[in-house]
Design an enzyme around this catalytic site. Structure first.
Site, PDB file in Angstrom:
ATOM      1  N   GLY A 295       0.827  -1.204   0.000  1.00  0.00           N
ATOM      2  CA  GLY A 295       0.000   0.000   0.000  1.00  0.00           C
ATOM      3  C   GLY A 295       0.855   1.246   0.000  1.00  0.00           C
ATOM      4  O   GLY A 295       2.065   1.174  -0.189  1.00  0.00           O
ATOM      5  N   ASN A 296       0.218   2.380   0.164  1.00  0.00           N
ATOM      6  CA  ASN A 296       0.965   3.636   0.237  1.00  0.00           C
ATOM      7  C   ASN A 296       0.334   4.565   1.266  1.00  0.00           C
ATOM      8  O   ASN A 296      -0.699   4.234   1.847  1.00  0.00           O
ATOM      9  CB  ASN A 296       1.033   4.290  -1.147  1.00  0.00           C
ATOM     10  N   ARG A 297       0.958   5.685   1.488  1.00  0.00           N
ATOM     11  CA  ARG A 297       0.575   6.563   2.598  1.00  0.00           C
ATOM     12  C   ARG A 297      -0.500   7.598   2.258  1.00  0.00           C
ATOM     13  O   ARG A 297      -0.745   8.504   3.030  1.00  0.00           O
ATOM     14  CB  ARG A 297       1.813   7.293   3.125  1.00  0.00           C
ATOM     15  N   SER A 298      -1.116   7.471   1.099  1.00  0.00           N
ATOM     16  CA  SER A 298      -2.151   8.446   0.760  1.00  0.00           C
ATOM     17  C   SER A 298      -3.298   8.384   1.768  1.00  0.00           C
ATOM     18  O   SER A 298      -3.789   7.307   2.093  1.00  0.00           O
ATOM     19  CB  SER A 298      -2.696   8.142  -0.641  1.00  0.00           C
TER      20      SER A 298
ATOM     21  N   ALA B  93      -3.618   7.801  -5.236  1.00  0.00           N
ATOM     22  CA  ALA B  93      -2.266   7.245  -5.354  1.00  0.00           C
ATOM     23  C   ALA B  93      -2.434   5.784  -5.764  1.00  0.00           C
ATOM     24  O   ALA B  93      -2.812   4.937  -4.953  1.00  0.00           O
ATOM     25  CB  ALA B  93      -1.526   7.363  -4.030  1.00  0.00           C
TER      26      ALA B  93
END
Ligand code: C5P
Length: 233
Positions: free
Chosen positions: A29-32, A97
């Protein structure tokens, strides 16, 4: 009072970060946080637009009122929803994102500590949704007057970030591109934002540091201006 300059316009906005499963319990995943996309949705709705928000994973955010929510998890789900939802839209904004890669094998067993060899995580490329939307319009399958993207760039000094943004706008062939400097606690996971808004006609607007709703207003101003220009005889 906010202007009602988007009255009756149909806008579709993506927000949040996609999660790509790597086994039944884990993901890449990502930090968005989704905050910028939600702010865009809220401001557009206030200005009279019919808004659909295609939301991937976000922080614990309040759903904007008067906005149609579509929930997705992975990049492939987001792609499917964006292509469906953007049919008949006047504006499409990709603020999500999207993971550029996903694990090839996602259905296998849970990767265990006792696995003798955890092996390497094999990745494959995800579709570039923004590029597909632009291609769909070029092929006459999408009638959106404005397609906007976001670019999170790292670079020092900030001028490097702007240079990356110009290159990306040319490559992505969208109408508007918001360029944000990220890293060092900027843009992701925070309440505020800054950067530049770049238009395909070469116009460049600095976006001063402020709330994500401020950036949203600037984007909608630019969209509104584009509509006004097209309406002129
Ligand atoms: O190329 P880059 O990922 O930096 O471009 C960012 C823009 O492209 C964002 O608007 C993002 O939502 C969109 N994007 C996409 N599909 C991807 C990757 C990025 O639509 N797979």
């Amino acid at each position: 009072a906010l202007p009602r300059d988007l009255e009756g316009r149909r806008v579709v906005i993506s927000a949040g970060g996609t999660r790509e499963p790597m086994d039944p319990v884990r993901y890449l995943g990502n930090r968005s946080s989704g905050r910028q996309g939600y702010a865009l949705a809220r401001v557009a709705a206030h200005r009279g637009a019919h808004v659909t928000l295609v939301s991937a994973n976000t922080a614990d955010l309040v759903e904007p009122s008067g906005v149609r929510m579509v929930r997705v998890g992975t990049a492939e789900q987001m792609r499917a929803s964006m292509l469906t939802e953007s049919d008949g839209a006047d504006v499409v904004v990709m603020a999500a994102a999207v993971a550029d890669f996903r694990p090839v094998d996602r259905t296998g067993h849970k990767i265990k500590k006792t696995d003798r060899d955890p092996g390497a995580l094999e990745l494959t490329r995800n579709p570039d949704i923004l590029a597909e939307l632009v291609e769909a319009r070029e092929a006459g399958r999408l009638s959106a007057e404005v397609i906007a993207g976001f670019a999170a760039e790292t670079g020092d000094p900030d001028t490097t970030v702007l240079e990356h943004g110009r290159t990306k706008l040319t490559r992505k062939r969208c109408d508007l591109l918001v360029v944000n400097a990220v890293g060092d606690g900027r843009a992701f996971e925070v309440e505020d934002n800054d950067g530049w808004l770049l238009a395909a006609d070469g116009a460049e607007y600095p976006i001063l540091h402020g709330a994500k709703s401020h950036l949203a207003s600037i984007l909608w101003d630019a969209v509104s201006e584009q509509f006004a220009r097209h309406e002129k005889p």
